[in-house]
Design a protein around this motif. Structure first.
Motif, PDB file in Angstrom:
ATOM      1  N   ILE A  99      20.775  40.667  41.306  1.00  0.00           N
ATOM      2  CA  ILE A  99      20.864  39.499  42.197  1.00  0.00           C
ATOM      3  C   ILE A  99      20.139  38.318  41.564  1.00  0.00           C
ATOM      4  N   ALA A 100      18.955  38.582  41.008  1.00  0.00           N
ATOM      5  CA  ALA A 100      18.186  37.506  40.379  1.00  0.00           C
ATOM      6  C   ALA A 100      18.920  36.943  39.158  1.00  0.00           C
ATOM      7  N   GLY A 101      19.663  37.777  38.443  1.00  0.00           N
ATOM      8  CA  GLY A 101      20.404  37.324  37.269  1.00  0.00           C
ATOM      9  C   GLY A 101      21.708  36.637  37.610  1.00  0.00           C
ATOM     10  N   GLY A 102      22.076  36.642  38.872  1.00  0.00           N
ATOM     11  CA  GLY A 102      23.306  35.986  39.296  1.00  0.00           C
ATOM     12  C   GLY A 102      24.544  36.843  39.109  1.00  0.00           C
ATOM     13  N   ASN A 103      24.397  38.101  38.837  1.00  0.00           N
ATOM     14  CA  ASN A 103      25.536  38.993  38.618  1.00  0.00           C
ATOM     15  C   ASN A 103      26.113  39.529  39.924  1.00  0.00           C
ATOM     16  N   VAL A 104      25.344  39.466  41.004  1.00  0.00           N
ATOM     17  CA  VAL A 104      25.767  40.012  42.288  1.00  0.00           C
ATOM     18  C   VAL A 104      25.520  38.971  43.363  1.00  0.00           C
ATOM     19  N   THR A 105      26.464  38.850  44.301  1.00  0.00           N
ATOM     20  CA  THR A 105      26.294  37.938  45.421  1.00  0.00           C
ATOM     21  C   THR A 105      25.631  38.710  46.556  1.00  0.00           C
ATOM     22  N   PRO A 106      24.537  38.205  47.108  1.00  0.00           N
ATOM     23  CA  PRO A 106      23.895  38.897  48.231  1.00  0.00           C
ATOM     24  C   PRO A 106      24.864  39.064  49.393  1.00  0.00           C
ATOM     25  N   ALA A 107      24.753  40.132  50.116  1.00  0.00           N
ATOM     26  CA  ALA A 107      25.662  40.435  51.219  1.00  0.00           C
ATOM     27  C   ALA A 107      25.618  39.363  52.291  1.00  0.00           C
ATOM     28  N   ALA A 108      24.497  38.728  52.493  1.00  0.00           N
ATOM     29  CA  ALA A 108      24.388  37.683  53.508  1.00  0.00           C
ATOM     30  C   ALA A 108      25.242  36.471  53.149  1.00  0.00           C
ATOM     31  N   ASP A 109      25.553  36.287  51.861  1.00  0.00           N
ATOM     32  CA  ASP A 109      26.340  35.135  51.423  1.00  0.00           C
ATOM     33  C   ASP A 109      27.830  35.441  51.320  1.00  0.00           C
ATOM     34  N   VAL A 110      28.231  36.686  51.514  1.00  0.00           N
ATOM     35  CA  VAL A 110      29.631  37.081  51.374  1.00  0.00           C
ATOM     36  C   VAL A 110      30.371  36.771  52.664  1.00  0.00           C
ATOM     37  N   VAL A 111      31.542  36.127  52.551  1.00  0.00           N
ATOM     38  CA  VAL A 111      32.392  35.843  53.697  1.00  0.00           C
ATOM     39  C   VAL A 111      33.471  36.914  53.721  1.00  0.00           C
ATOM     40  N   VAL A 112      33.556  37.613  54.809  1.00  0.00           N
ATOM     41  CA  VAL A 112      34.520  38.698  54.935  1.00  0.00           C
ATOM     42  C   VAL A 112      35.694  38.215  55.765  1.00  0.00           C
ATOM     43  N   GLU A 113      36.903  38.424  55.255  1.00  0.00           N
ATOM     44  CA  GLU A 113      38.105  38.053  55.990  1.00  0.00           C
ATOM     45  C   GLU A 113      38.470  39.183  56.926  1.00  0.00           C
ATOM     46  N   GLY A 114      39.081  38.843  58.043  1.00  0.00           N
ATOM     47  CA  GLY A 114      39.544  39.849  58.986  1.00  0.00           C
ATOM     48  C   GLY A 114      40.708  40.621  58.397  1.00  0.00           C
ATOM     49  N   PRO A 115      41.099  41.741  58.959  1.00  0.00           N
ATOM     50  CA  PRO A 115      42.177  42.556  58.400  1.00  0.00           C
ATOM     51  C   PRO A 115      43.515  41.822  58.400  1.00  0.00           C
ATOM     52  N   GLN A 116      43.808  41.058  59.426  1.00  0.00           N
ATOM     53  CA  GLN A 116      45.081  40.349  59.500  1.00  0.00           C
ATOM     54  C   GLN A 116      45.083  39.193  58.506  1.00  0.00           C
ATOM     55  N   GLU A 117      43.967  38.479  58.356  1.00  0.00           N
ATOM     56  CA  GLU A 117      43.869  37.357  57.431  1.00  0.00           C
ATOM     57  C   GLU A 117      44.071  37.835  56.005  1.00  0.00           C
ATOM     58  N   ALA A 118      43.540  38.969  55.681  1.00  0.00           N
ATOM     59  CA  ALA A 118      43.673  39.489  54.341  1.00  0.00           C
ATOM     60  C   ALA A 118      45.108  39.906  54.064  1.00  0.00           C
ATOM     61  N   ALA A 119      45.817  40.379  55.077  1.00  0.00           N
ATOM     62  CA  ALA A 119      47.185  40.880  54.889  1.00  0.00           C
ATOM     63  C   ALA A 119      48.174  39.740  54.687  1.00  0.00           C
ATOM     64  N   ASP A 120      48.101  38.669  55.524  1.00  0.00           N
ATOM     65  CA  ASP A 120      49.107  37.609  55.409  1.00  0.00           C
ATOM     66  C   ASP A 120      48.536  36.294  54.861  1.00  0.00           C
ATOM     67  N   GLY A 121      47.267  36.249  54.623  1.00  0.00           N
ATOM     68  CA  GLY A 121      46.662  35.071  54.046  1.00  0.00           C
ATOM     69  C   GLY A 121      46.467  33.932  55.020  1.00  0.00           C
ATOM     70  N   SER A 122      46.762  34.104  56.301  1.00  0.00           N
ATOM     71  CA  SER A 122      46.599  33.028  57.295  1.00  0.00           C
ATOM     72  C   SER A 122      45.202  33.059  57.876  1.00  0.00           C
ATOM     73  N   GLU A 123      44.810  31.923  58.491  1.00  0.00           N
ATOM     74  CA  GLU A 123      43.474  31.806  59.063  1.00  0.00           C
ATOM     75  C   GLU A 123      43.404  32.405  60.465  1.00  0.00           C
TER      76      GLU A 123
END
Length: 128
Positions: A99-123
């Motif tokens: 994390i300190a080296g910038g190789n991993v994004t902390p989980a708190a900064d990750v935006v997770v898409e919902g299952p439907q958004e991931a399937a059709d790409g809509s918001e």
């Protein structure tokens, strides 16, 4: 119920008859018979006491043998827990370094898409 009562009455009558016949046909006097019965009772008591003491000794021996086994298993389990803790510390340190080296994004900064958004790409999720 009648058969059970008849059996009990027959058993009692047979026991009484056997006692009377035994007393009438006994080869020894009453004093000799009582002394013999007392000796048999004492022998039975001594035998029971010996068996009890043998059982107590066996139980003590088993308990004494069991204690070191429990101690050994406890030590083995503690060693495994300590090894797991060391491995967790290593993994935590590696993750912090990444994390300190910038190789991993902390989980708190990750935006997770919902299952439907991931399937059709809509918001917005579509209604069925």
């Amino acid at each position: 119920m009648g058969k059970g009562l008849a059996f009990v009455a027959g058993a009692a009558l047979g026991a009484a008859a056997g006692t009377v016949i035994g007393v009438l046909l006994a080869p020894r006097s009453g004093a000799e018979t009582r002394a013999m019965a007392a000796d048999m009772a004492n022998d039975a008591w001594d035998s029971a006491r010996d068996m009890y003491e043998q059982g107590v000794d066996t139980a003590r021996s088993a308990a004494n043998d069991f204690g070191p086994l429990v101690d050994a298993k406890t030590d083995e389990l503690r060693a495994k827990v300590d090894l797991a803790r060391e491995r967790m510390d290593q993994l935590r340190e590696q993750l912090n370094d990444a994390i300190a080296g910038g190789n991993v994004t902390p989980a708190a900064d990750v935006v997770v898409e919902g299952p439907q958004e991931a399937a059709d790409g809509s918001e917005a999720p579509s209604e069925a």
